[in-house]
Structure formats: structure tokens, C-alpha cells
Design an enzyme around this catalytic site. Structure first.
Site, short mmCIF file in Angstrom:
data_model
loop_
_atom_site.label_atom_id
_atom_site.label_comp_id
_atom_site.label_asym_id
_atom_site.label_seq_id
_atom_site.Cartn_x
_atom_site.Cartn_y
_atom_site.Cartn_z
N GLY A 188 0.63 -1.25 -0.08
CA GLY A 188 -0.06 -0.16 0.10
C GLY A 188 0.80 1.14 0.03
O GLY A 188 2.13 1.08 0.39
N CYS A 244 5.08 -6.12 1.68
CA CYS A 244 5.55 -4.92 1.56
C CYS A 244 4.81 -4.16 2.91
O CYS A 244 5.04 -4.50 3.98
CB CYS A 244 5.15 -4.05 0.41
N TYR A 245 3.53 -3.42 2.67
CA TYR A 245 2.87 -2.65 3.68
C TYR A 245 2.34 -3.75 4.72
O TYR A 245 2.26 -3.86 5.84
CB TYR A 245 1.76 -1.84 3.09
N LYS A 305 -8.48 -10.64 -18.87
CA LYS A 305 -8.49 -10.75 -20.46
C LYS A 305 -8.29 -12.24 -20.99
O LYS A 305 -8.84 -13.01 -21.80
CB LYS A 305 -7.69 -9.89 -21.19
N ASP A 338 -14.12 -9.30 -25.65
CA ASP A 338 -14.98 -9.72 -24.72
C ASP A 338 -16.64 -9.84 -24.77
O ASP A 338 -17.25 -10.51 -24.46
CB ASP A 338 -15.05 -8.38 -23.68
N HIS A 386 7.94 -7.17 -4.00
CA HIS A 386 6.84 -7.33 -4.54
C HIS A 386 6.98 -8.54 -5.42
O HIS A 386 7.52 -8.49 -6.36
CB HIS A 386 6.47 -6.22 -5.62
N GLU A 415 4.94 -10.28 -7.11
CA GLU A 415 3.80 -10.17 -8.63
C GLU A 415 4.35 -9.50 -9.57
O GLU A 415 3.78 -9.54 -10.57
CB GLU A 415 2.52 -9.42 -7.87
#
Ligand code: XMP
Length: 508
Positions: free
Chosen positions: A53, A81-82, A364, A225, A168, A170
Site C-alpha cells: 500500500g 510490503c505494507y 482478459k 469480450d 513485490h 507479483e
């Protein structure tokens, strides 16, 4: 779905939160993002990840979490992290503010790569940092399980199956981030793997249940989509009207192609030809934002006129459109989409429970996998994105039929050559546009004074950033020759080598 089977990602406001969900899903698990306010209603997840965050845990109004409840679940928890600093505080440790924000690559040196969170991870690998707080003191049953090159603790483990990592995992700059997430998830028991077939069955069942005998209307554009959405409604067997608005700003033969594609997958669509109305409304307008507003507003009018009294509306809203995440802020596409998806009439229908958004749980690539599982051909699922305002954003200045026709010809030649040379699937988006500036040239034996076309081919992950593609010179040469020889009104072909940022993908 049983909560016990899913990975709950709690959002503390990081711009990367959505990516955590995505990585977990890429590893094959069911994952869902929860706003911090929704934490109290979380039932019994199989594992929990606390995101990063923008705030410091030391700020007076720093986001907080009910720690008793978190412990009560008794499932593995990973603070990123946070999230790590918060867990450290909650366990009685202390955190000190950094004198500046550390942003960028750092080395990860795990204590133990034989087992646990860092099992099989290299003794030193690159991770990505974006933080200012650091661990000052750990408390109780906490151990430091990794440090950076300066010896600062960057990963902690507590005995109640809680873990914290300063970096991080990710983002792709953390080279072994996915492997670390995989190790973490392996500690949870009973997590369900995401199965697109199960998902489809669940979706069609819920669509049938919600729609009953009512007629469901959806707008289709030929993009992935809305095509997958229409196919899903079709498979669910509900009464459906799929409406395709031809705004006159489409590419060469696009209206026919969209109709043919829907015929290929066995879904009936109604085409509304509103091209005259759009061109008339755009006549004389040169301001890019005004052009967009005219097109957006008219689209809504035309669509709702065609719909009449809708009993139910289906929209192809995707997961990134739904969840509130800073990572989407600033994306023109998502703002415009929100605009279309949330107009007043839609809000009214929504309040009455008459809006279906069956793709709202998916990213997606998952929508593509769903489409493939329903037999939608590859070329339909992998069409390049095309903006709602169509060729108007590739036609700086006034939009006229003549200009649109020129763009259509140049674009068809370019895209045809991308296919011919095997480059269509390698680029994320490509097009030809018009530069309405006349320059001098020679055609035959005569002086010409004509416009230029710009070719653009980019790669991107999410349209937020983009890089231009080094296309083979022979492809560019053949494209340029064909355009110069056959398109009246063009005597110059330029290749756009601008990255985004600072340029954007479209010209307007
Ligand atoms: P820009 O030009 O902002 O484009 O770099 C990013 C991506 O979004 C598409 N785009 C739009 N899509 N409605 C859409 O549905 C729009 O108004 C719109 N404007 C841009 C663009 O084609 C690219 O893929």
C-alpha cells in the site's frame, strides 16, 4: 464456491494488488480481491495475502486489519510490503520510517532454500522493492528468513503460519516471484484449482437462473469480450438480442467481417447501420475530446434506441474494470468503458437487478480461455484491440468519408502484410492512421501534393505502456510500396517509433 477453497487477497491500496490476484490465478488457484472494508465479511478463505500500500504503517490513519480475526482463520498468511510491516507491528515488532522511498531492484538472500517460502529459490536473486518503512525490531516467535545485500531483513516468518516479504513477488522484475508465491500457496490445504470448464458451467447456470424467461440484450463489437459474452448467453440458452452498432468508423469490411464471425460461431446479431448519423454529427469537428464525446454520446443514443424496453442487459465488464485499483487509473480505455457501462440507464437497471456481468471475475486471458473452451476460433479471440471511437482517433482533424476511406485502405494493406509475414499475432496492436498534412512528392512524372499515413505496431501488456515493434524491413517495404502505388491521396508512409509514455498508442 466455498471460501475455504480460495485465496483472498486483501487490498491495502498498492498499484500492484491486481497483479497479485493475476499471478495466483496463473499458478492455477482460485483467487479473489477483497477491499479492506470487506474483510469482516470474509468467511473462511484457504489462504490470505495482504497487499502492499502507498501509506506508512506508522501514519496515524494507516489502514489496519482485525488481527484476531486474521489469526482465527488459522490459514497461511503472506504480508507483502505494507502487509509485512503491518504483521510485524501486530506481532509486537517495531518498524522504522525510511529517510526515502526505496524503489527498484534489490538482491534477495534467503536463509534456507531447502524448504518453506524460499524452497528451490536461488541463493541470490533479483526482487523489486517499493517501500520506505523497514523492519527495526522483530518480536516473539519471529525469525528473519531473508535479507538484502546490506543485511537488512526483507522476509519474516512467524510461528502462526504467517509470512512477510518486503518486496513485490507479483511484478516480473522479481525474477522468482511466482515461485515464491507457489511455495506459499503449497502451505495451504484444500485450495481449489481454477477450472475454466467448471467456471463456464457455473456461469451458464447462474445466467439461466437470473434471466429466466426474460429477454437479455447485449451490445457486441466483434472484440473478444463482447463475443465471448454473447456466446456464453447463447450457450446458456436464454432469449438474447445481440446488437452491433456500425458507427461508420470501422475498418475496411469490418462490419461484414463481424457479421461473418458471429455466423461462424452460430450467434445471431442485429446490425444497426448508424454510419450516416455519426459522420453527420462529427462534421466540422476537429477537437479530439469533442470528437470522442460526440461518438460516445451518440453510441449510447443509438444503442438504447435499438434496445427499446430492455428486460435485462448483459455487459462484458472484466475483472480489471470492476475492482477499484489504482493500477487502472489513467487508462483511457477503462475510463471510457466505465462511461459506457455505467450510464444512468444502466445504473437504473442495475438497481433493479437487471444487469448481468458474467465475465466480471475474469482477466482478459481467462476470457480468451473461456472463449476457446466454447469453440470460438483463434482468429476471433486474438483480434487486436480496437478502440470504441474507431478510426476517428486515428484521423487527426476533421473526420470525413474521404479520410476514413484512405485510412481503411492503408490499414488493410498493413494488416494484410502483418498476417502474410506471420507478425499479426506477435504484435499487440497495429494500425495505419492518417496525417492530414500535405507534402510534395512525385507520382509518375507528375508533382503530387498529398497526405501521409503513419503505421503503428506496438507490444504491450495492458495498454498502460507500450513499445514499438522492430518489424522486418521487407514487411515495411512491401507495405510502403503497396500503399504508395495503390492508395490515392497518400504520397508518404511513416513508421511511428514512439514508446508510450510519452506518446499514446492512438494519435487522439
Ligand atoms: P492510448 O491511445 O490511450 O490507447 O494509448 C490505449 C488502448 O486503449 C484503446 N483505446 C480505447 N478503447 N475506447 C476503447 O474501447 C476508447 O475510447 C479508447 N481509446 C483508446 C487503444 O486502441 C489502445 O488499445
Amino acid at each position: 464456491m466455498n471460501d475455504r477453497q480460495l485465496v483472498a487477497v486483501i487490498d491495502f491500496g498498492s498499484q500492484y494488488t491486481q497483479l497479485i490476484v493475476r499471478r495466483v490465478r496463473e499458478l492455477g488457484y482460485l483467487a479473489k480481491l477483497y477491499r479492506l472494508e470487506d474483510f469482516p465479511s470474509l468467511d473462511s478463505p484457504g489462504a490470505i495475502i495482504l497487499s502492499g500500500g502507498p501509506k506508512s504503517v506508522l501514519e496515524p490513519d494507516a489502514p489496519d486489519i482485525d488481527f484476531n480475526r486474521l489469526q482465527h482463520f488459522g490459514v497461511p498468511v503472506l504480508g507483502v510490503c505494507y502487509g509485512m510491516q503491518l504483521l510485524n507491528l501486530k506481532h509486537g515488532g517495531t518498524v522504522k520510517p525510511g529517510d526515502r522511498r526505496e524503489y527498484g531492484p534489490a538482491a534477495l538472500l534467503p536463509e534456507n532454500t531447502g524448504d518453506g517460502l524460499f524452497k528451490g529459490i536461488a541463493p541470490s536473486s533479483q526482487v523489486w522493492m517499493s517501500h520506505s518503512d523497514t523492519v527495526e525490531r522483530i518480536a516473539g516467535d519471529c525469525s528473519v528468513i531473508a535479507r538484502n545485500a546490506e543485511g537488512v531483513p526483507v522476509a519474516l516468518q512467524w510461528s502462526d503460519r504467517m509470512y512477510g516479504i518486503q518486496f513485490h513477488p507479483e511484478v516480473t522484475h522479481s525474477h522468482e516471484g511466482s515461485a515464491i508465491l507457489r511455495n506459499f500457496l503449497a502451505m495451504a490445504s484444500g485450495l481449489k484449482m481454477f477450472d475454466i470448464g467448471d467456471f463456464k458451467n457455473e456461469m451458464t447456470r447462474s445466467i439461466r437462473e437470473r434471466a429466466g424467461n426474460r429477454q437479455v440484450v447485449c451490445g457486441v463489437s466483434g472484440g473478444v469480450d463482447s463475443t465471448v459474452l454473447a456466446m456464453l448467453l447463447h450457450e446458456a440458452g436464454v432469449h438474447m438480442r445481440a446488437i452491433f452498432v456500425d458507427n461508420g468508423l470501422l475498418r475496411k469490411n469490418e462490419s461484414e467481417e463481424v457479421q461473418r464471425n458471429f455466423a461462424r460461431i452460430g450467434v445471431d446479431i442485429e446490425t444497426v447501420d448508424a454510419s450516416e448519423r455519426f459522420l453527420k454529427a462529427l462534421a466540422g469537428e476537429t477537437n479530439p475530446e469533442k470528437k470522442r464525446r460526440i461518438i460516445g454520446g451518440l453510441f449510447i443514443d443509438v444503442f438504447w434506441e435499438a434496445v427499446g424496453d430492455a428486460e435485462m442487459l448483459a455487459q462484458g465488464t472484466l475483472y480489471p474494470d470492476v475492482i477499484e485499483s489504482a493500477s487502472n487509473a489513467g487508462s483511457k480505455a477503462s475510463v471510457i468503458k466505465t462511461h459506457h457501462n455505467r450510464v444512468e440507464r444502466v445504473l437504473e437497471l442495475q438497481a433493479q437487478g437487471k444487469v448481468l456481468e458474467p465475465l466480471a471475475e475474469l482477466f482478459k486471458d481467462e476470457v480468451r480461455a473461456l472463449g476457446a473452451s466454447m469453440g470460438i476460433p483463434h482468429d476471433i479471440l486474438w483480434r487486436h484491440p480496437f478502440p470504441g471511437p474507431g478510426l476517428a482517433v486515428r484521423c487527426p482533424g476533421e473526420v470525413t468519408r474521404e479520410r476514413l476511406d484512405i485510412i481503411r485502405e492503408c490499414d488493410a494493406i498493413f494488416i494484410g502484410n502483418l498476417r502474410k509475414y506471420g507478425w499479426y499475432d506477435k504484435v499487440w496492436q497495429a494500425y495505419a492512421g492518417l496525417i492530414p498534412v500535405k507534402t510534395v512528392g512525385v507520382k509518375g512524372d507528375e508533382r503530387s501534393y498529398e497526405w501521409a499515413t503513419n503505421l503503428r505496431a506496438i507490444v504491450s501488456e495492458d495498454a498502460m505502456t507500450a513499445d514499438w515493434v522492430e518489424l522486418p524491413p521487407e514487411l515495411l517495404r512491401e507495405t510502403s510500396n503497396s500503399i504508395l502505388n495503390s492508395v490515392k491521396g497518400i504520397n508518404r508512409v511513416l513508421y511511428d517509433i514512439s514508446t508510450k509514455p510519452p506518446a499514446s498508442i492512438e494519435w487522439e
